[in-house]
Design a protein around this motif. Sequence first.
Motif, PDB file in Angstrom:
ATOM      1  N   ILE A   1      25.594  56.741-187.819  1.00  0.00           N
ATOM      2  CA  ILE A   1      26.063  57.344-186.881  1.00  0.00           C
ATOM      3  C   ILE A   1      27.436  56.991-186.604  1.00  0.00           C
ATOM      4  O   ILE A   1      28.673  57.512-186.497  1.00  0.00           O
ATOM      5  N   ARG A   2      27.870  55.658-186.344  1.00  0.00           N
ATOM      6  CA  ARG A   2      29.086  55.203-186.176  1.00  0.00           C
ATOM      7  C   ARG A   2      30.367  55.486-187.303  1.00  0.00           C
ATOM      8  O   ARG A   2      31.464  55.624-187.143  1.00  0.00           O
TER       9      ARG A   2
ATOM     10  N   THR B   1      25.283  49.332-179.589  1.00  0.00           N
ATOM     11  CA  THR B   1      24.667  50.413-178.633  1.00  0.00           C
ATOM     12  C   THR B   1      23.983  51.673-179.354  1.00  0.00           C
ATOM     13  O   THR B   1      22.916  51.999-178.808  1.00  0.00           O
ATOM     14  N   LEU B   2      24.416  52.089-180.360  1.00  0.00           N
ATOM     15  CA  LEU B   2      23.911  53.000-181.149  1.00  0.00           C
ATOM     16  C   LEU B   2      22.504  52.796-181.730  1.00  0.00           C
ATOM     17  O   LEU B   2      21.637  53.527-181.640  1.00  0.00           O
ATOM     18  N   THR B   3      22.358  51.453-182.158  1.00  0.00           N
ATOM     19  CA  THR B   3      21.298  50.944-182.679  1.00  0.00           C
ATOM     20  C   THR B   3      20.122  50.838-181.675  1.00  0.00           C
ATOM     21  O   THR B   3      18.784  51.321-181.907  1.00  0.00           O
ATOM     22  N   GLN B   4      20.447  50.468-180.449  1.00  0.00           N
ATOM     23  CA  GLN B   4      19.495  50.265-179.284  1.00  0.00           C
ATOM     24  C   GLN B   4      19.241  51.736-179.129  1.00  0.00           C
ATOM     25  O   GLN B   4      18.072  51.754-178.527  1.00  0.00           O
ATOM     26  N   ALA B   5      19.982  52.653-178.782  1.00  0.00           N
ATOM     27  CA  ALA B   5      19.605  53.942-178.300  1.00  0.00           C
ATOM     28  C   ALA B   5      18.670  54.506-179.278  1.00  0.00           C
ATOM     29  O   ALA B   5      17.495  55.266-178.847  1.00  0.00           O
ATOM     30  N   ILE B   6      18.788  54.333-180.753  1.00  0.00           N
ATOM     31  CA  ILE B   6      17.854  55.034-181.668  1.00  0.00           C
ATOM     32  C   ILE B   6      16.485  54.151-181.562  1.00  0.00           C
ATOM     33  O   ILE B   6      15.469  54.798-181.808  1.00  0.00           O
ATOM     34  N   LYS B   7      16.649  52.876-181.399  1.00  0.00           N
ATOM     35  CA  LYS B   7      15.382  52.056-181.237  1.00  0.00           C
ATOM     36  C   LYS B   7      14.554  52.676-179.822  1.00  0.00           C
ATOM     37  O   LYS B   7      13.253  52.863-180.102  1.00  0.00           O
TER      38      LYS B   7
END
Length: 583
Positions: A112-113, A195-201
Amino acid sequence: MEKIKPLPLPNLEHLNTDLKHWIKPLVSDLEYIHTVQSIDYFFHQSNQATILQKKLEAFNNKYPKNWLTPLWNELYLKYRNKLHTGTNYSMIFYNDYYPHIKTIENLTGKTIRILSEFYKIIMNNDLVQKKLVEPNICLKQYFNIFKAIRIPQVEIDQYKVPKNEKNQFIIIIMNNHFYKLNITDNNGNTYNTKTLTQAIKNILNESTKSNENTLNIGLLTTAKRDEAASIYNELILNKQNKTFFKWIENALFLLHFDLESTNSKLAIERLFLNADNKYFDKTLQVVITQDLHIGLNIEHTGVDGATILTLVDYLTHHLKNNPENNEKINELFLEPLNFSLSPLIEKKLNKLHKLNKFDQKNYHVNYLMINFLGKSKIKSLGFSPDAFFQIALQIAQYKTFGVMKSTYEPVSMKIYDEGRTECARPSTQSQLILAKAWNQNKNDDVLFELIQSAANEHVNRIKQCINGNGVERHMYGLESMYLKHKNELDFNKPKVFTSLGYQTLKNDFLSTTNVSHPSIKHFIFGPTSENGFGIFYSLLNNEIIINISSRTENNPQAKRLLNHLEKTLLELMQFLKNKKLPY
């Protein structure tokens, strides 16, 4: 930077001769005689070609950058069949070039990033400065990758590329539910990878807790276009639904997870055919699989494969070289798109769901990896790799079907303003003569001369198309002028356009595309004729990848064609080991 040239408008001088030459290997002698009669009447015995050429010249004056652009867009947007099997194309990448990425959420966050950064490069006009593309090509297609969408409408669809907005978001589809995820802060800065990884998790955790499935609103994009338009127009009568569709339009791209496929072959087939968690009208759809493959499904109206390769380059390079720093994690929230469906809409979507199951059974994909041959070895033989492959393919199709049928090969026209593609037909007369002679125990010197002739004609035809002097786009332009001005013309539609020879030329029995990129493992698009085959080939340094799609009823022929192609590639290589072609 050198100014990009407008697309040239060819004159009629060579079109008559070239058209006959391109058609000749594809029809019988009697059919050819009848076709030549219609061609001669069109160009010489009547004034029809001259009149339509003058109309096309006036049209060119109205669209001086590229006379083909409005005609091309009209052709695509008037396409009334299913997009996912008719015009979209899909690809899956290798997953072994980022061994440091261990989880699906981390791969998704990074993807995404990186894609968000690539979008900003496009919007800032930095593609050339960052040396991602050559300076002498038209860059306008790149602005059609992100946000772009095709809106279903009766008779002719609408194509939209929403304007840039500071705050960006994507749409994530899970269990056929749509969710909006903001990926930039209020200042337009993309959130960091952690941040994006945590959101996807968090998203995946919630998804596993509640596996409730529903009807995918995206099923409407699997319908024939007029039916899709009917469903879409009914849905947007609801104000809330209309807002949600606007979100889909403005999303940077769509993303979903394939948690069912156990290998890349299943993943590419699901990406190509399966409607679960899809919305095929969006130009860019991204899939992340359970075994950490990345895939793309592309709606073809505004973007060709050559343009997407720049995105592939950027994404794969930065996945290899994108270390994480000590980044602060912000909390991101999903916003659901809860569409309101009437009982009638639910009934229609249920019907499309069943039809999609039929589509999945009605198409088949065959795969072949050639390890004994690649671009390097072909070049060492003194051969153009693309010419070599197409020669092998034409011999193989003659072995399989006993005739030469029309083959489509796109040629990029990006050196011209708003350039798309021209069509080169590798199914040439010299290819036919070679294919007939290949199994007739001809003298080696004779065969070598025939190979030279076929290769030279192939290369020259490609050059002809690159220079804007192809046959089919010009003929399409003339035919379009008749359709636009028929009420003011004193003749009916010229028979050349309906002649068996011209229709046979345009019938893409073998629809091929050469997308050679080391990161692409599979690439699929549907056959473009009822009984035909969609053939992807990737000419890499030390190997050749081939994927062939067909309707399931034609799968036995696809397997025979693939077997003959593998044998022919080997035979050609062995034959040419001690020969050198003069390139």
